[in-house]
Design a protein around this motif. Structure first.
Motif, PDB file in Angstrom:
ATOM      1  N   ARG A  61       0.845  -1.186   0.000  1.00 56.94           N
ATOM      2  CA  ARG A  61       0.000   0.000   0.000  1.00 56.94           C
ATOM      3  C   ARG A  61       0.884   1.240   0.000  1.00 56.94           C
ATOM      4  N   GLU A  62       0.629   2.136  -0.910  1.00 58.78           N
ATOM      5  CA  GLU A  62       1.386   3.382  -0.973  1.00 58.78           C
ATOM      6  C   GLU A  62       1.122   4.192   0.288  1.00 58.78           C
ATOM      7  N   THR A  63       2.130   4.869   0.790  1.00 60.45           N
ATOM      8  CA  THR A  63       1.972   5.716   1.973  1.00 60.45           C
ATOM      9  C   THR A  63       2.489   7.119   1.671  1.00 60.45           C
ATOM     10  N   TRP A  64       2.097   8.053   2.515  1.00 64.73           N
ATOM     11  CA  TRP A  64       2.556   9.427   2.366  1.00 64.73           C
ATOM     12  C   TRP A  64       4.066   9.495   2.532  1.00 64.73           C
ATOM     13  N   GLY A  65       4.690  10.367   1.751  1.00 65.66           N
ATOM     14  CA  GLY A  65       6.133  10.524   1.858  1.00 65.66           C
ATOM     15  C   GLY A  65       6.549  11.022   3.228  1.00 65.66           C
ATOM     16  N   LYS A  66       5.769  11.990   3.747  1.00 64.36           N
ATOM     17  CA  LYS A  66       6.017  12.532   5.075  1.00 64.36           C
ATOM     18  C   LYS A  66       4.680  12.743   5.782  1.00 64.36           C
ATOM     19  N   TYR A 247      -4.847  16.690 -13.006  1.00 65.15           N
ATOM     20  CA  TYR A 247      -4.360  15.385 -13.462  1.00 65.15           C
ATOM     21  C   TYR A 247      -2.915  15.142 -13.031  1.00 65.15           C
ATOM     22  N   PHE A 248      -2.048  16.117 -13.285  1.00 68.95           N
ATOM     23  CA  PHE A 248      -0.643  15.916 -12.958  1.00 68.95           C
ATOM     24  C   PHE A 248      -0.366  16.024 -11.460  1.00 68.95           C
ATOM     25  N   SER A 249      -1.363  16.461 -10.696  1.00 70.34           N
ATOM     26  CA  SER A 249      -1.244  16.440  -9.237  1.00 70.34           C
ATOM     27  C   SER A 249      -1.667  15.094  -8.665  1.00 70.34           C
ATOM     28  N   LEU A 250      -2.459  14.337  -9.421  1.00 69.78           N
ATOM     29  CA  LEU A 250      -3.059  13.106  -8.893  1.00 69.78           C
ATOM     30  C   LEU A 250      -2.581  11.833  -9.575  1.00 69.78           C
ATOM     31  N   VAL A 254      -0.526   9.715  -3.942  1.00 71.13           N
ATOM     32  CA  VAL A 254      -0.178  10.659  -2.880  1.00 71.13           C
ATOM     33  C   VAL A 254       1.277  11.087  -2.934  1.00 71.13           C
ATOM     34  N   LYS A 255       2.079  10.389  -3.690  1.00 72.88           N
ATOM     35  CA  LYS A 255       3.480  10.813  -3.810  1.00 72.88           C
ATOM     36  C   LYS A 255       3.580  12.157  -4.526  1.00 72.88           C
ATOM     37  N   THR A 256       2.675  12.415  -5.472  1.00 70.69           N
ATOM     38  CA  THR A 256       2.680  13.709  -6.163  1.00 70.69           C
ATOM     39  C   THR A 256       1.760  14.712  -5.484  1.00 70.69           C
ATOM     40  N   SER A 257       0.553  14.292  -5.121  1.00 68.35           N
ATOM     41  CA  SER A 257      -0.378  15.239  -4.497  1.00 68.35           C
ATOM     42  C   SER A 257       0.148  15.725  -3.155  1.00 68.35           C
ATOM     43  N   GLY A 258       0.902  14.862  -2.461  1.00 66.62           N
ATOM     44  CA  GLY A 258       1.478  15.265  -1.180  1.00 66.62           C
ATOM     45  C   GLY A 258       2.504  16.368  -1.300  1.00 66.62           C
ATOM     46  N   LYS A 259       3.079  16.536  -2.487  1.00 70.48           N
ATOM     47  CA  LYS A 259       4.039  17.622  -2.700  1.00 70.48           C
ATOM     48  C   LYS A 259       3.331  18.897  -3.162  1.00 70.48           C
ATOM     49  N   GLU A 423      -9.460  12.562  -5.517  1.00 73.68           N
ATOM     50  CA  GLU A 423      -8.764  11.431  -4.882  1.00 73.68           C
ATOM     51  C   GLU A 423      -9.749  10.480  -4.215  1.00 73.68           C
ATOM     52  N   SER A 424     -10.821  11.011  -3.665  1.00 74.70           N
ATOM     53  CA  SER A 424     -11.864  10.169  -3.072  1.00 74.70           C
ATOM     54  C   SER A 424     -12.453   9.230  -4.115  1.00 74.70           C
ATOM     55  N   VAL A 425     -12.752   9.766  -5.295  1.00 71.92           N
ATOM     56  CA  VAL A 425     -13.327   8.953  -6.369  1.00 71.92           C
ATOM     57  C   VAL A 425     -12.320   7.917  -6.862  1.00 71.92           C
ATOM     58  N   ILE A 426     -11.097   8.367  -7.119  1.00 72.87           N
ATOM     59  CA  ILE A 426     -10.078   7.480  -7.688  1.00 72.87           C
ATOM     60  C   ILE A 426      -9.711   6.363  -6.717  1.00 72.87           C
ATOM     61  N   THR A 427      -9.390   6.721  -5.472  1.00 70.46           N
ATOM     62  CA  THR A 427      -9.010   5.716  -4.483  1.00 70.46           C
ATOM     63  C   THR A 427     -10.166   4.767  -4.190  1.00 70.46           C
ATOM     64  N   GLY A 428     -11.375   5.331  -4.057  1.00 68.83           N
ATOM     65  CA  GLY A 428     -12.529   4.490  -3.759  1.00 68.83           C
ATOM     66  C   GLY A 428     -12.782   3.431  -4.818  1.00 68.83           C
ATOM     67  N   LEU A 429     -12.595   3.785  -6.076  1.00 66.04           N
ATOM     68  CA  LEU A 429     -12.890   2.851  -7.163  1.00 66.04           C
ATOM     69  C   LEU A 429     -11.743   1.884  -7.443  1.00 66.04           C
ATOM     70  N   ILE A 430     -10.499   2.356  -7.379  1.00 69.86           N
ATOM     71  CA  ILE A 430      -9.397   1.429  -7.668  1.00 69.86           C
ATOM     72  C   ILE A 430      -9.191   0.435  -6.528  1.00 69.86           C
ATOM     73  N   ASP A 431      -9.593   0.802  -5.306  1.00 69.83           N
ATOM     74  CA  ASP A 431      -9.539  -0.161  -4.212  1.00 69.83           C
ATOM     75  C   ASP A 431     -10.666  -1.181  -4.306  1.00 69.83           C
ATOM     76  N   GLU A 432     -11.768  -0.787  -4.909  1.00 72.18           N
ATOM     77  CA  GLU A 432     -12.896  -1.705  -5.063  1.00 72.18           C
ATOM     78  C   GLU A 432     -12.711  -2.612  -6.273  1.00 72.18           C
ATOM     79  N   PHE A 433     -12.160  -2.068  -7.343  1.00 66.35           N
ATOM     80  CA  PHE A 433     -11.923  -2.840  -8.563  1.00 66.35           C
ATOM     81  C   PHE A 433     -10.406  -2.976  -8.739  1.00 66.35           C
ATOM     82  N   LYS A 434      -9.872  -4.076  -8.248  1.00 65.22           N
ATOM     83  CA  LYS A 434      -8.431  -4.235  -8.068  1.00 65.22           C
ATOM     84  C   LYS A 434      -7.626  -4.115  -9.364  1.00 65.22           C
ATOM     85  N   PHE A 435      -8.240  -4.489 -10.497  1.00 65.36           N
ATOM     86  CA  PHE A 435      -7.480  -4.444 -11.757  1.00 65.36           C
ATOM     87  C   PHE A 435      -7.084  -3.020 -12.133  1.00 65.36           C
TER      88      PHE A 435
END
Length: 597
Positions: A61-66, A247-250, A254-259, A423-435
């Motif tokens: 699972r990806e985690t925040w850089g800091k 798009y380029f923030s997300l 979280v590695k990019t959006s966190g910055k 991010e709510s939409v993207i994370t919610g859906l990619i965690d539900e649909f693993k592919f």
């Protein structure tokens, strides 16, 4: 010494919450340790371990850089445009400093507990808004509810940011375009002079108002929501820039959006401070601040004051959009989410209060300059930041510089909130649909492009009507309903005691009695009250004197119901997918669990 890890299958419940043993710290692995002695004798030992950053799909699972990346992301999402254009006006309208009494009361009994609940829920289960409901699968529909709401909000929220970008570009000029009536878009009703008679004349408009409605929106070219016209290329271009930035923030998570939030979440505080230092030096500013803080405790006897305070709490913290769940799911398992909830929710409220000084210092200046009562210039919503405030800035020396600073602040306030919703939409859906995990970049592109295409309706000549309709229906009653079901599912079906055990497992400290009582009784009752009030006080949307036709309101209600309907529809699907006898067994097992918890 050799080490190897073998996955251990977990049993999950279909309807009832999974057992405690099957729901601790995500997926489990057996660690086999092979020790070979010099005499040739081998010993093996095995231990059950829980990889801290492992995703249920078996991936890391990806985690925040800091840690600060997470805090800034939550603060950036919660502190949005409404902190600037909504709270200060409500405070002024509802008894000044006295309004803080019901506001802080509801913050303590409902706002903070719900904020804490969502952060803990996401961090423990390490999935998005839908995936976390493995704790009570029959309630997974509420996860899809909040994902849909976040998607709907993105359809029009990005348009506000595009307006701010358009104003920013317009500010790079010697003379700001909203200071006089000598422009091609001005009508004969435009008046450069402020007076009580002018303000009371419904046919008179100010240059700033005409610039927003006629110069930016081109509202004069539309007869209503059934006459939208084509998208305006200027606003469409600004909207495209916003989408590209998002798009380029997300796209990398979280590695990019966190910055990105290091800029977007901190810049508003710098600009607010600069504007306050300038504002308090203006004539009449102190009178405006006094009006903002004036205490009228008699207003506390009015039910409307308490209702507006409760409503502000519900929407200002960002609970119910799935964003807090998504952000916290990328935390380390042992992160102190309790401390994070207290810090971030407090900063959000303090920011709202602080912004009031900035807004009312300039409103007091406008009142003094034009010799009119403060209530003639005080307003909320887009009219405050796109009409009143730009007009005040236009009267200052070096107005173009101040306009650039102000609209940069609006851009940064909007961008990180829009990032949170996406991010709510993207994370919610990619965690539900693993592919989708392997195709995050493409899926993110699909979401932002889809949002852009729908948003084009809001940048047409009659786009403000579509914007108003979406704003009124997309996240009103439906968001309150979603949080209510979420609170009931956690407190009464999954169980407060079990939820408290989860938190203790993460941070080593069990939530106190106060938090458990709020989760089980106070917060659900508060949310039920808000849902009832929302239905009881509902008024159809309108823009100025324009009244929306019946068919438009029907579309609005269909939009609102489409998200709320996910709760019963998914529950029905869950039951129907079971064999008949098993369905009844699970139902009564769930009922028994609910009664004894």
């Amino acid at each position: 010494m050799l080490r190897g890890r073998l996955p251990v299958a977990q049993m999950s419940s279909i309807v009832t919450p999974a057992s405690k043993a099957a729901n601790t710290m995500g997926p489990k692995e057996v660690e086999l340790i092979l020790v070979k002695e010099q005499n040739g004798v081998q010993f093996t030992t095995s231990t059950l371990v829980s990889p801290e950053n492992t995703h249920p799909s078996g991936e890391e699972r990806e985690t925040w850089g800091k840690k600060i990346d997470f805090l800034l992301s939550v603060i950036g999402f919660a502190v949005d445009l409404a902190n600037v254009w909504r709270f200060p006006y409500l405070c002024y309208k509802n008894g000044g400093g006295a309004f803080l009494v019901p506001y802080l009361f509801f913050m303590v009994i409902a706002g903070m507990p719900l904020f804490y609940m969502e952060l803990a829920l996401g961090q423990y289960n390490r999935e998005g808004a839908a995936g976390v409901w493995k704790i009570c699968p029959i309630f997974k529909g509420v996860g899809f509810t909040v994902i849909l709401i976040s998607l709907y909000v993105g359809f029009y929220y990005n348009v506000i940011i595009s307006w701010a970008l358009f104003y920013l570009f317009s500010s790079f000029s010697g003379d700001l375009p909203w200071v006089n009536c000598n422009n091609s878009w001005n009508s004969e009703n435009c008046s450069d002079l402020w007076s009580n008679s002018t303000l009371n004349d419904s046919h008179r408009t100010t240059p700033a108002a005409e610039y927003f409605e006629r110069g930016v929106l081109h509202l004069q070219d539309s007869a209503g929501i059934d006459d939208l016209g084509r998208p305006r290329w200027q606003l469409t271009s600004c909207l495209a820039v916003v989408i590209v930035v998002l798009y380029f923030s997300l796209w990398k998570g979280v590695k990019t959006s966190g910055k990105v939030v290091w800029i977007t979440a901190t810049m508003p505080y710098v600009v607010l401070t600069v504007l306050l230092l300038r504002g308090v030096t203006l004539p009449g500013a102190i009178d405006g601040i006094k009006a903002y803080l004036s205490v009228d405790f008699l207003r506390l006897l009015e039910a409307r004051v308490w209702i507006e305070a409760a409503t502000q709490i519900c929407f200002s913290l960002g609970v119910g959009f799935g964003v807090l769940i998504a952000f916290s799911s990328y935390n380390k398992f042992s992160n102190n989410c309790y401390r994070d909830a207290i810090i971030t929710s407090s900063i959000n409220s303090l920011t709202s209060f602080f912004s009031g000084f900035v807004i009312f210092s300039f409103l007091g200046y406008m009142s003094n300059k034009h010799n009119v009562a403060l209530d003639k210039v005080a307003t909320d919503g887009p009219g405050l930041v796109f009409i009143i405030y730009p007009e005040a800035i236009a009267t200052l020396p070096g107005s173009s510089v101040w306009a650039v600073i102000f609209f940069i602040m609006l851009l940064t306030l909007g961008i990180d909130s829009a990032m949170g919703g996406m991010e709510s939409v993207i994370t919610g859906l990619i965690d539900e649909f693993k592919f989708l995990h392997k195709h995050r970049e493409l899926f993110t592109l699909f979401i932002v492009v889809s949002t852009f295409l729908i948003s084009l309706f809001c940048v047409t000549n009659g786009g403000i009507y579509v914007f108003t309709l979406l704003d009124h229906y997309a996240a009103g009653t439906s968001i309150l309903f979603g949080v209510l079901i979420e609170a009931i599912g956690i407190a009464w079906l999954y169980g407060v005691d079990r939820f408290s055990d989860d938190i203790q497992e993460m941070i080593g400290q069990r939530p106190g009695l106060y938090w458990r009582l709020c989760w089980k009784f106070v917060s659900p009752c508060f949310l039920l009250f808000m849902v009832v009030v929302s239905f009881a006080t509902f008024n159809p949307p309108k823009y100025g004197t324009y009244v929306f036709p019946m068919w438009a309101n029907m579309i609005g209600w269909c939009l609102a119901m489409s998200s709320m309907a996910m709760v019963p529809l998914y529950a029905l699907y869950r039951f129907c997918s079971l064999p008949g006898s098993l369905c009844f067994i699970c139902f009564f097992q769930q009922l028994h669990h609910w009664l004894v918890v």
